[in-house]
Design an enzyme around this catalytic site. Sequence first.
Site, PDB file in Angstrom:
ATOM      1  N   ASP A  13     -15.734 -17.058  -0.097  1.00 47.27           N
ATOM      2  CA  ASP A  13     -15.328 -18.221   0.702  1.00 47.27           C
ATOM      3  C   ASP A  13     -14.859 -17.746   2.072  1.00 47.27           C
ATOM      4  O   ASP A  13     -13.691 -17.430   2.263  1.00 47.27           O
ATOM      5  CB  ASP A  13     -14.188 -18.966  -0.009  1.00 47.27           C
ATOM      6  CG  ASP A  13     -14.653 -19.615  -1.301  1.00 47.27           C
ATOM      7  OD1 ASP A  13     -15.731 -20.241  -1.287  1.00 47.27           O
ATOM      8  OD2 ASP A  13     -13.960 -19.487  -2.319  1.00 47.27           O
ATOM      9  N   LYS A  35     -20.974 -16.557  -5.415  1.00 49.87           N
ATOM     10  CA  LYS A  35     -20.954 -18.005  -5.149  1.00 49.87           C
ATOM     11  C   LYS A  35     -20.738 -18.240  -3.656  1.00 49.87           C
ATOM     12  O   LYS A  35     -19.806 -17.710  -3.061  1.00 49.87           O
ATOM     13  CB  LYS A  35     -19.837 -18.694  -5.935  1.00 49.87           C
ATOM     14  CG  LYS A  35     -19.791 -20.199  -5.646  1.00 49.87           C
ATOM     15  CD  LYS A  35     -18.801 -20.908  -6.539  1.00 49.87           C
ATOM     16  CE  LYS A  35     -17.464 -21.114  -5.914  1.00 49.87           C
ATOM     17  NZ  LYS A  35     -17.354 -22.219  -4.958  1.00 49.87           N
ATOM     18  N   ASP A  62     -22.994 -23.606  -4.090  1.00 50.49           N
ATOM     19  CA  ASP A  62     -22.095 -24.678  -4.521  1.00 50.49           C
ATOM     20  C   ASP A  62     -21.918 -25.701  -3.401  1.00 50.49           C
ATOM     21  O   ASP A  62     -20.956 -25.639  -2.647  1.00 50.49           O
ATOM     22  CB  ASP A  62     -20.758 -24.021  -4.909  1.00 50.49           C
ATOM     23  CG  ASP A  62     -19.750 -25.014  -5.440  1.00 50.49           C
ATOM     24  OD1 ASP A  62     -20.159 -26.112  -5.871  1.00 50.49           O
ATOM     25  OD2 ASP A  62     -18.546 -24.701  -5.434  1.00 50.49           O
ATOM     26  N   LYS A  64     -22.325 -29.186  -4.025  1.00 50.99           N
ATOM     27  CA  LYS A  64     -21.858 -30.451  -4.636  1.00 50.99           C
ATOM     28  C   LYS A  64     -22.550 -31.681  -4.049  1.00 50.99           C
ATOM     29  O   LYS A  64     -21.906 -32.563  -3.462  1.00 50.99           O
ATOM     30  CB  LYS A  64     -20.344 -30.590  -4.472  1.00 50.99           C
ATOM     31  CG  LYS A  64     -19.555 -29.466  -5.112  1.00 50.99           C
ATOM     32  CD  LYS A  64     -18.066 -29.730  -5.059  1.00 50.99           C
ATOM     33  CE  LYS A  64     -17.238 -28.651  -5.702  1.00 50.99           C
ATOM     34  NZ  LYS A  64     -17.301 -27.338  -5.042  1.00 50.99           N
ATOM     35  N   ASP A  67     -25.420 -38.218  -3.420  1.00 49.95           N
ATOM     36  CA  ASP A  67     -26.081 -39.175  -2.530  1.00 49.95           C
ATOM     37  C   ASP A  67     -27.055 -39.989  -3.377  1.00 49.95           C
ATOM     38  O   ASP A  67     -27.058 -39.859  -4.603  1.00 49.95           O
ATOM     39  CB  ASP A  67     -26.808 -38.407  -1.393  1.00 49.95           C
ATOM     40  CG  ASP A  67     -26.864 -39.221  -0.102  1.00 49.95           C
ATOM     41  OD1 ASP A  67     -27.234 -40.412  -0.172  1.00 49.95           O
ATOM     42  OD2 ASP A  67     -26.551 -38.673   0.961  1.00 49.95           O
ATOM     43  N   ASN A  70     -33.074 -40.263  -4.232  1.00 53.92           N
ATOM     44  CA  ASN A  70     -34.162 -39.778  -3.391  1.00 53.92           C
ATOM     45  C   ASN A  70     -33.685 -38.687  -2.422  1.00 53.92           C
ATOM     46  O   ASN A  70     -34.357 -37.678  -2.215  1.00 53.92           O
ATOM     47  CB  ASN A  70     -34.757 -40.967  -2.624  1.00 53.92           C
ATOM     48  CG  ASN A  70     -35.985 -40.583  -1.846  1.00 53.92           C
ATOM     49  OD1 ASN A  70     -36.942 -40.060  -2.412  1.00 53.92           O
ATOM     50  ND2 ASN A  70     -35.948 -40.792  -0.532  1.00 53.92           N
ATOM     51  N   THR A  71     -32.515 -38.907  -1.848  1.00 49.46           N
ATOM     52  CA  THR A  71     -31.965 -37.928  -0.895  1.00 49.46           C
ATOM     53  C   THR A  71     -31.577 -36.632  -1.611  1.00 49.46           C
ATOM     54  O   THR A  71     -31.817 -35.532  -1.114  1.00 49.46           O
ATOM     55  CB  THR A  71     -30.747 -38.542  -0.170  1.00 49.46           C
ATOM     56  OG1 THR A  71     -31.192 -39.717   0.498  1.00 49.46           O
ATOM     57  CG2 THR A  71     -30.145 -37.581   0.832  1.00 49.46           C
ATOM     58  N   THR A 126     -10.465 -30.715  -9.396  1.00 46.38           N
ATOM     59  CA  THR A 126      -9.121 -30.414  -9.921  1.00 46.38           C
ATOM     60  C   THR A 126      -8.033 -30.761  -8.901  1.00 46.38           C
ATOM     61  O   THR A 126      -6.857 -30.760  -9.225  1.00 46.38           O
ATOM     62  CB  THR A 126      -8.994 -28.928 -10.327  1.00 46.38           C
ATOM     63  OG1 THR A 126      -9.603 -28.145  -9.322  1.00 46.38           O
ATOM     64  CG2 THR A 126      -9.643 -28.675 -11.654  1.00 46.38           C
ATOM     65  N   ARG A 187      -7.433 -15.988 -13.192  1.00 45.45           N
ATOM     66  CA  ARG A 187      -6.534 -14.994 -12.608  1.00 45.45           C
ATOM     67  C   ARG A 187      -6.263 -13.893 -13.619  1.00 45.45           C
ATOM     68  O   ARG A 187      -5.725 -14.169 -14.704  1.00 45.45           O
ATOM     69  CB  ARG A 187      -5.198 -15.636 -12.207  1.00 45.45           C
ATOM     70  CG  ARG A 187      -5.287 -16.560 -10.991  1.00 45.45           C
ATOM     71  CD  ARG A 187      -5.590 -15.773  -9.728  1.00 45.45           C
ATOM     72  NE  ARG A 187      -5.754 -16.610  -8.565  1.00 45.45           N
ATOM     73  CZ  ARG A 187      -6.905 -17.134  -8.140  1.00 45.45           C
ATOM     74  NH1 ARG A 187      -8.022 -16.926  -8.824  1.00 45.45           N
ATOM     75  NH2 ARG A 187      -6.965 -17.845  -7.046  1.00 45.45           N
ATOM     76  N   GLN A 196      -4.062 -21.988  -6.801  1.00 58.98           N
ATOM     77  CA  GLN A 196      -4.472 -22.441  -8.136  1.00 58.98           C
ATOM     78  C   GLN A 196      -3.223 -22.730  -8.964  1.00 58.98           C
ATOM     79  O   GLN A 196      -2.295 -21.929  -8.977  1.00 58.98           O
ATOM     80  CB  GLN A 196      -5.311 -21.360  -8.837  1.00 58.98           C
ATOM     81  CG  GLN A 196      -6.618 -21.020  -8.130  1.00 58.98           C
ATOM     82  CD  GLN A 196      -7.700 -22.077  -8.361  1.00 58.98           C
ATOM     83  OE1 GLN A 196      -7.450 -23.159  -8.900  1.00 58.98           O
ATOM     84  NE2 GLN A 196      -8.913 -21.773  -7.921  1.00 58.98           N
ATOM     85  N   GLY A 216     -12.527 -15.665  -6.930  1.00 64.43           N
ATOM     86  CA  GLY A 216     -12.600 -15.431  -5.484  1.00 64.43           C
ATOM     87  C   GLY A 216     -11.563 -14.438  -5.014  1.00 64.43           C
ATOM     88  O   GLY A 216     -11.724 -13.226  -5.113  1.00 64.43           O
ATOM     89  N   ARG A 217     -10.438 -14.990  -4.540  1.00 64.15           N
ATOM     90  CA  ARG A 217      -9.445 -14.173  -3.833  1.00 64.15           C
ATOM     91  C   ARG A 217      -8.891 -12.968  -4.589  1.00 64.15           C
ATOM     92  O   ARG A 217      -8.646 -11.944  -3.945  1.00 64.15           O
ATOM     93  CB  ARG A 217      -8.310 -15.092  -3.346  1.00 64.15           C
ATOM     94  CG  ARG A 217      -8.781 -15.982  -2.205  1.00 64.15           C
ATOM     95  CD  ARG A 217      -7.911 -17.174  -2.003  1.00 64.15           C
ATOM     96  NE  ARG A 217      -7.999 -18.096  -3.137  1.00 64.15           N
ATOM     97  CZ  ARG A 217      -7.349 -19.244  -3.222  1.00 64.15           C
ATOM     98  NH1 ARG A 217      -6.565 -19.611  -2.233  1.00 64.15           N
ATOM     99  NH2 ARG A 217      -7.497 -20.026  -4.268  1.00 64.15           N
TER     100      ARG A 217
HETATM  101  O1  C5P Z   1     -10.112 -17.641  -4.789  1.00 68.07           O
HETATM  102  P1  C5P Z   1     -10.269 -18.357  -6.101  1.00 68.07           P
HETATM  103  O2  C5P Z   1     -10.464 -17.431  -7.275  1.00 68.07           O
HETATM  104  O3  C5P Z   1      -9.188 -19.381  -6.345  1.00 68.07           O
HETATM  105  O4  C5P Z   1     -11.652 -19.123  -5.907  1.00 68.07           O
HETATM  106  C1  C5P Z   1     -12.177 -20.003  -6.838  1.00 68.07           C
HETATM  107  C2  C5P Z   1     -13.442 -20.606  -6.347  1.00 68.07           C
HETATM  108  O5  C5P Z   1     -13.790 -21.654  -7.237  1.00 68.07           O
HETATM  109  C3  C5P Z   1     -13.367 -21.245  -4.968  1.00 68.07           C
HETATM  110  O6  C5P Z   1     -14.654 -21.112  -4.366  1.00 68.07           O
HETATM  111  C4  C5P Z   1     -13.035 -22.673  -5.253  1.00 68.07           C
HETATM  112  O7  C5P Z   1     -13.511 -23.556  -4.274  1.00 68.07           O
HETATM  113  C5  C5P Z   1     -13.807 -22.898  -6.561  1.00 68.07           C
HETATM  114  N1  C5P Z   1     -13.299 -23.970  -7.417  1.00 68.07           N
HETATM  115  C6  C5P Z   1     -11.988 -24.018  -7.898  1.00 68.07           C
HETATM  116  N2  C5P Z   1     -11.581 -25.025  -8.691  1.00 68.07           N
HETATM  117  C7  C5P Z   1     -12.421 -25.980  -9.020  1.00 68.07           C
HETATM  118  C8  C5P Z   1     -13.740 -25.964  -8.574  1.00 68.07           C
HETATM  119  C9  C5P Z   1     -14.137 -24.925  -7.762  1.00 68.07           C
HETATM  120  O8  C5P Z   1     -11.211 -23.115  -7.603  1.00 68.07           O
HETATM  121  N3  C5P Z   1     -12.007 -26.924  -9.830  1.00 68.07           N
END
Ligand code: C5P
Length: 244
Positions: A13, A35, A62, A64, A67, A70-71, A126, A187, A196, A216-217
């Site tokens: 991200d 992702k 990702d 999401k 619409d 058709n789009t 979420t 985590r 989160q 991610g992080r």
């Molecule tokens: O950095 P982190 O581990 O929190 O990243 C989680 C990834 O999952 C991010 O790209 C976030 O947008 C995505 N995500 C999320 N919770 C959701 C749906 C998607 O954290 N319910």
Amino acid sequence: MLKLRNPLFVAIDTADLDEAVRLAEMLKDVAGGLKLGLEFFTAFGPDGVARIAEFDLPLFIDLKFHDIPNTVSGAVRSLMRMRPAMFTVHAFGGLEMLRAAADTAALEADRLGLPRPWVLGVTVLTSLDAGDLDVLGVEGSTHKVVARLARLAEKAGLDGIVCAPDEISTARSTLGEKFRLVVPGIRPKGAEMHDQKRVTGPREAIQLGADVLVVGRPITRSDDPVFAARSILGALERAEGQEG
Ligand code: C5P
């Protein structure tokens, strides 16, 4: 049929292309996939995705989609040129839109000679709680709405949903065995929570029935992303060892 090296997808991200390329290069032999989301795509578009695709890792794109059918079909057709391993659509788009996404993805994959991607439904973000759903006129508890939308996604022929860790058990018991659960909010023990609120450890998520973990992080902001990713995979292997 999509075959993954391992279930760990790293969320890149960032709106900094050099940083994204640096992470992809570092993680290319470790991660199960990467992702890329709206932040990355809005900044760099298909060319940016192609740059990351050079590292030959499965891509979860990702965006999401939500619409008219058709789009969404048209968007999926264009998206398929980026060879996603999986991508997302909002289940709130309704049965017809979901079917259009699933059918178009399958058709285009066959036409381009690619493996069919997993088409994943996003149920309730979420970031929304019961109060938000109420304001939107959506009836029922968050869990009930998630379950309803997940069943709709399954009925429409989608391959799975993105779901929060605390939804894995319910989803596993109400949806088909082959329905994929892709789970963020992971985590490892001792890791920082960032924004989160409800998190689960990687091993626990897999044991509950997750197919793919999105992290991610804890990896991308670590001083040593490769070590952080390997530690998560190590925990998963140990869990497998214990089961067997
Ligand atoms: O950095 P982190 O581990 O929190 O990243 C989680 C990834 O999952 C991010 O790209 C976030 O947008 C995505 N995500 C999320 N919770 C959701 C749906 C998607 O954290 N319910």
